[in-house]
Design a protein around this motif. Structure first.
Motif, PDB file in Angstrom:
ATOM      1  N   THR A   1     -25.807  -1.095 -29.473  1.00  0.00           N
ATOM      2  CA  THR A   1     -27.385  -1.107 -29.686  1.00  0.00           C
ATOM      3  C   THR A   1     -27.267  -0.472 -31.077  1.00  0.00           C
ATOM      4  N   LEU A   2     -28.342  -1.214 -31.887  1.00  0.00           N
ATOM      5  CA  LEU A   2     -28.695  -0.738 -33.220  1.00  0.00           C
ATOM      6  C   LEU A   2     -30.125  -1.084 -33.290  1.00  0.00           C
ATOM      7  N   ASP A   3     -30.874   0.158 -33.656  1.00  0.00           N
ATOM      8  CA  ASP A   3     -32.350   0.163 -33.921  1.00  0.00           C
ATOM      9  C   ASP A   3     -32.979  -0.618 -32.714  1.00  0.00           C
ATOM     10  N   GLY A   4     -32.422  -0.426 -31.386  1.00  0.00           N
ATOM     11  CA  GLY A   4     -33.096  -0.653 -30.096  1.00  0.00           C
ATOM     12  C   GLY A   4     -32.545  -2.074 -29.670  1.00  0.00           C
ATOM     13  N   LYS A   5     -32.101  -2.964 -30.255  1.00  0.00           N
ATOM     14  CA  LYS A   5     -31.661  -4.203 -30.122  1.00  0.00           C
ATOM     15  C   LYS A   5     -30.241  -4.452 -29.704  1.00  0.00           C
ATOM     16  N   GLN A   6     -29.918  -4.716 -28.521  1.00  0.00           N
ATOM     17  CA  GLN A   6     -28.685  -4.699 -27.790  1.00  0.00           C
ATOM     18  C   GLN A   6     -27.705  -6.058 -28.296  1.00  0.00           C
ATOM     19  N   TYR A   7     -26.485  -5.758 -28.821  1.00  0.00           N
ATOM     20  CA  TYR A   7     -25.822  -7.074 -29.307  1.00  0.00           C
ATOM     21  C   TYR A   7     -24.527  -7.128 -28.327  1.00  0.00           C
ATOM     22  N   SER A   8     -24.265  -8.415 -28.054  1.00  0.00           N
ATOM     23  CA  SER A   8     -23.142  -8.723 -27.058  1.00  0.00           C
ATOM     24  C   SER A   8     -22.021  -9.485 -27.847  1.00  0.00           C
ATOM     25  N   LEU A   9     -20.995  -8.927 -27.766  1.00  0.00           N
ATOM     26  CA  LEU A   9     -19.815  -9.590 -28.191  1.00  0.00           C
ATOM     27  C   LEU A   9     -18.897 -10.102 -27.302  1.00  0.00           C
ATOM     28  N   ALA A  10     -17.974 -10.947 -27.580  1.00  0.00           N
ATOM     29  CA  ALA A  10     -16.827 -11.533 -26.594  1.00  0.00           C
ATOM     30  C   ALA A  10     -16.168 -10.841 -26.117  1.00  0.00           C
ATOM     31  N   ILE A  11     -15.678 -10.770 -24.577  1.00  0.00           N
ATOM     32  CA  ILE A  11     -14.775  -9.970 -24.089  1.00  0.00           C
ATOM     33  C   ILE A  11     -13.520 -10.390 -24.453  1.00  0.00           C
ATOM     34  N   ASN A  12     -12.735  -9.977 -25.464  1.00  0.00           N
ATOM     35  CA  ASN A  12     -11.490 -10.589 -25.630  1.00  0.00           C
ATOM     36  C   ASN A  12     -10.231  -9.653 -25.150  1.00  0.00           C
ATOM     37  N   ASN A  13     -10.639  -8.556 -24.514  1.00  0.00           N
ATOM     38  CA  ASN A  13      -9.621  -7.491 -24.149  1.00  0.00           C
ATOM     39  C   ASN A  13      -9.967  -6.852 -22.780  1.00  0.00           C
ATOM     40  N   GLU A  14     -10.080  -7.630 -21.814  1.00  0.00           N
ATOM     41  CA  GLU A  14     -11.006  -7.283 -20.598  1.00  0.00           C
ATOM     42  C   GLU A  14     -10.923  -5.622 -20.302  1.00  0.00           C
ATOM     43  N   PRO A  15     -12.030  -4.966 -19.945  1.00  0.00           N
ATOM     44  CA  PRO A  15     -13.418  -5.455 -20.072  1.00  0.00           C
ATOM     45  C   PRO A  15     -14.197  -5.394 -21.306  1.00  0.00           C
ATOM     46  N   ASN A  16     -13.268  -4.988 -22.534  1.00  0.00           N
ATOM     47  CA  ASN A  16     -13.973  -4.849 -23.785  1.00  0.00           C
ATOM     48  C   ASN A  16     -13.701  -5.806 -24.845  1.00  0.00           C
ATOM     49  N   ALA A  17     -14.488  -5.581 -25.888  1.00  0.00           N
ATOM     50  CA  ALA A  17     -14.323  -6.309 -27.293  1.00  0.00           C
ATOM     51  C   ALA A  17     -13.103  -5.772 -28.034  1.00  0.00           C
ATOM     52  N   LEU A  18     -12.418  -6.574 -28.833  1.00  0.00           N
ATOM     53  CA  LEU A  18     -11.218  -5.951 -29.468  1.00  0.00           C
ATOM     54  C   LEU A  18     -11.091  -6.556 -31.017  1.00  0.00           C
ATOM     55  N   HIS A  19     -11.002  -5.487 -31.918  1.00  0.00           N
ATOM     56  CA  HIS A  19     -10.489  -6.121 -33.269  1.00  0.00           C
ATOM     57  C   HIS A  19     -11.616  -7.201 -33.850  1.00  0.00           C
TER      58      HIS A  19
ATOM     59  N   ASP B   1     -24.232 -13.827 -40.367  1.00  0.00           N
ATOM     60  CA  ASP B   1     -25.212 -13.177 -39.607  1.00  0.00           C
ATOM     61  C   ASP B   1     -24.974 -13.540 -38.178  1.00  0.00           C
ATOM     62  N   MET B   2     -24.513 -12.771 -37.199  1.00  0.00           N
ATOM     63  CA  MET B   2     -24.286 -13.189 -35.833  1.00  0.00           C
ATOM     64  C   MET B   2     -22.922 -13.812 -35.547  1.00  0.00           C
ATOM     65  N   GLU B   3     -22.027 -13.895 -36.633  1.00  0.00           N
ATOM     66  CA  GLU B   3     -20.760 -14.107 -36.438  1.00  0.00           C
ATOM     67  C   GLU B   3     -19.966 -13.439 -35.447  1.00  0.00           C
ATOM     68  N   GLU B   4     -19.464 -13.794 -34.578  1.00  0.00           N
ATOM     69  CA  GLU B   4     -18.708 -13.122 -33.478  1.00  0.00           C
ATOM     70  C   GLU B   4     -19.675 -12.145 -32.914  1.00  0.00           C
ATOM     71  N   GLY B   5     -20.819 -12.358 -33.010  1.00  0.00           N
ATOM     72  CA  GLY B   5     -21.787 -11.522 -32.273  1.00  0.00           C
ATOM     73  C   GLY B   5     -22.613 -10.421 -33.078  1.00  0.00           C
ATOM     74  N   TYR B   6     -22.023 -10.173 -34.390  1.00  0.00           N
ATOM     75  CA  TYR B   6     -22.411  -8.725 -35.116  1.00  0.00           C
ATOM     76  C   TYR B   6     -23.545  -9.307 -36.068  1.00  0.00           C
ATOM     77  N   PRO B   7     -24.559  -8.479 -36.124  1.00  0.00           N
ATOM     78  CA  PRO B   7     -25.704  -8.637 -36.998  1.00  0.00           C
ATOM     79  C   PRO B   7     -25.366  -8.630 -38.568  1.00  0.00           C
ATOM     80  N   GLY B   8     -26.144  -9.425 -39.218  1.00  0.00           N
ATOM     81  CA  GLY B   8     -25.663  -9.014 -40.975  1.00  0.00           C
ATOM     82  C   GLY B   8     -24.870 -10.158 -41.638  1.00  0.00           C
ATOM     83  N   ASN B   9     -25.331 -10.790 -42.588  1.00  0.00           N
ATOM     84  CA  ASN B   9     -24.384 -11.298 -43.469  1.00  0.00           C
ATOM     85  C   ASN B   9     -23.481 -10.390 -44.109  1.00  0.00           C
ATOM     86  N   LEU B  10     -22.152 -10.330 -43.832  1.00  0.00           N
ATOM     87  CA  LEU B  10     -21.386  -9.018 -44.345  1.00  0.00           C
ATOM     88  C   LEU B  10     -20.439  -9.566 -45.462  1.00  0.00           C
TER      89      LEU B  10
END
Ligand code: BGC
Length: 395
Positions: free
Chosen positions: A131-149, A181-190
């Motif tokens: 969660t960032l600034d009250g907003k929850q972000y969801s990433l792909a689970i690629n290492n059950e049950p977590n997101a990795l790398h 922005d939102m690539e792989e679920g992450y906010p912001g153009n990086l």
């Protein structure tokens, strides 16, 4: 350049010149001309060759950085992967010390991030949520049950643009990638830059820089698997590791930090003095059981003091010593526990259990969900900038 595309995938132009193979009768002089870009008088050279084409038809280049003390590093624009790193042993013989494949095709298949750049977030994020600034972000689970790398299509699988630079005694390759922005679920153009610099004294710097247009989280690292013996059929258990850390980031059964930091004293995790990887790796220890060996983040000493020597690996047989310098707070020492003999070595055979180790400088895993860990948040207007150096010598 067509010549190169058709005939030289996986073979450097330099070797083509001397091997006189494959492209008989075709424009060999063109290849030779390119190789001459590396001037004999330069202490560190950089040479570009075409490495291959992705499944999507993108051209992938390879850059060979080489100095006069026998160190040579090959980096491809796919994933910013270090495909090869050669350094001398104590007899002066330069040999391969990182795990790698011999084709782009193999790098595009599922593999445990061999030699790759890792981002936008290195290691695990619990259940792929933060969660960032009250907003929850969801990433792909690629290492059950977590997101990795950074996710299934993280920075290890993208094509980076590249710019070469020559300093007096250095050669650099500056890679750039803009994650949307939102690539792989992450906010912001990086916007990310990773610059690999080889110097004349067998040190490879990896400089990571990033800026964002929206608040996000960032944790970049490099995922090379070292085996300083150069014999990839042998486990790395005889390497002596040193890690300048009084504390460890213990994990739960899914390798997510518990949130506590524990003292390494009188545990198999005490590497403050050099210790063979194999010495205690099979000890009856709850944390070792969870990692199936070493697969943990150490809390590095002297945080906030800039670049410092944080870890080393020494292989007595070859005499090779690797020293790792960084300004980062943590290092993930991974003893290759998930290597299982299914992936091909360069010249036949497969990479077996624990035949390579990683020393991944980074922030602690799951930092976005751990309020007491140093922050990995990057805001607009801030510059993410961190450097790690892999320095090789013999003793
Ligand atoms: C992680 C391991 C993982 C490996 C390859 C390391 O950074 O700590 O748990 O298996 O990368 O994916």
């Amino acid at each position: 350049m067509n010549l190169v595309k058709r005939c030289v995938y996986g073979i450097s132009i330099l070797s083509l010149v001397s091997m006189n193979v494959q492209c008989k009768g075709e424009k060999k002089e063109e290849a030779a001309g390119t190789a001459q870009e590396a001037k004999a008088t330069d202490s560190v050279s950089i040479v570009k060759t075409v490495y291959g084409e992705t499944e999507k038809g993108e051209q992938i280049d390879r850059y060979t950085l080489k100095n006069q003390k026998g160190m040579e590093v090959n980096i491809i624009t796919y994933g910013g992967i270090i495909t090869s790193l050669k350094v001398p042993n104590k007899a002066g013989k330069s040999e391969e010390v990182v795990i790698g494949f011999n084709s782009l095709e193999q790098y595009q298949k599922a593999n445990p991030y061999f030699g790759a750049l890792i981002g936008r977030f290195g290691n695990r994020i619990a259940k792929g949520k933060f969660t960032l600034d009250g907003k929850q972000y969801s990433l792909a689970i690629n290492n059950e049950p977590n997101a990795l790398h950074g996710g299934p299509e993280g920075f290890h699988r993208v094509v980076w643009t590249a710019e070469e630079a020559k300093g007096g005694d250095t050669a650099s390759l500056k890679l750039k990638y803009v994650a949307k922005d939102m690539e792989e679920g992450y906010p912001g153009n990086l916007t990310v830059f990773v610059t690999y610099t080889l110097n004349k004294d067998n040190a490879l710097d990896v400089l990571y820089e990033a800026t964002t247009d929206k608040k996000t989280v960032v944790n970049l690292t490099q995922h090379s698997y070292f085996n300083l013996s150069s014999d990839f059929s042998k486990p790395i258990l005889d390497h002596e590791i040193t890690i300048d850390a009084d504390k460890l980031v213990p994990v739960d059964a899914t390798l997510i930090p518990t949130g506590k930091l524990t003292d390494v004293t009188n545990t198999p995790f005490d590497f403050r003095k050099p210790k063979a990887v194999g010495k205690e790796i099979n000890a009856a220890d709850d944390q070792l059981k969870k990692g199936l060996g070493y697969d943990h983040c150490w809390v590095l000493n002297n945080q906030g003091k800039g670049d410092r020597l944080v870890a080393s690996a020494y292989h007595a047989g070859s005499g090779r010593l690797l020293e790792v310098y960084t300004d980062q707070p943590g290092i993930q020492f991974y003893s290759g526990n998930f290597l299982d003999g299914t992936l091909p070595m360069r010249n036949g055979g497969t990479y077996a259990h624990r035949t390579g180790f990683c020393l991944e400088t980074q922030h602690y895993p799951d930092s976005p969900n751990q309020k007491d860990f140093p922050t990995t948040v990057l805001s607009p207007g801030e510059n993410y900038k961190t450097k790690t150096t892999f320095k090789f010598s013999v003793k």
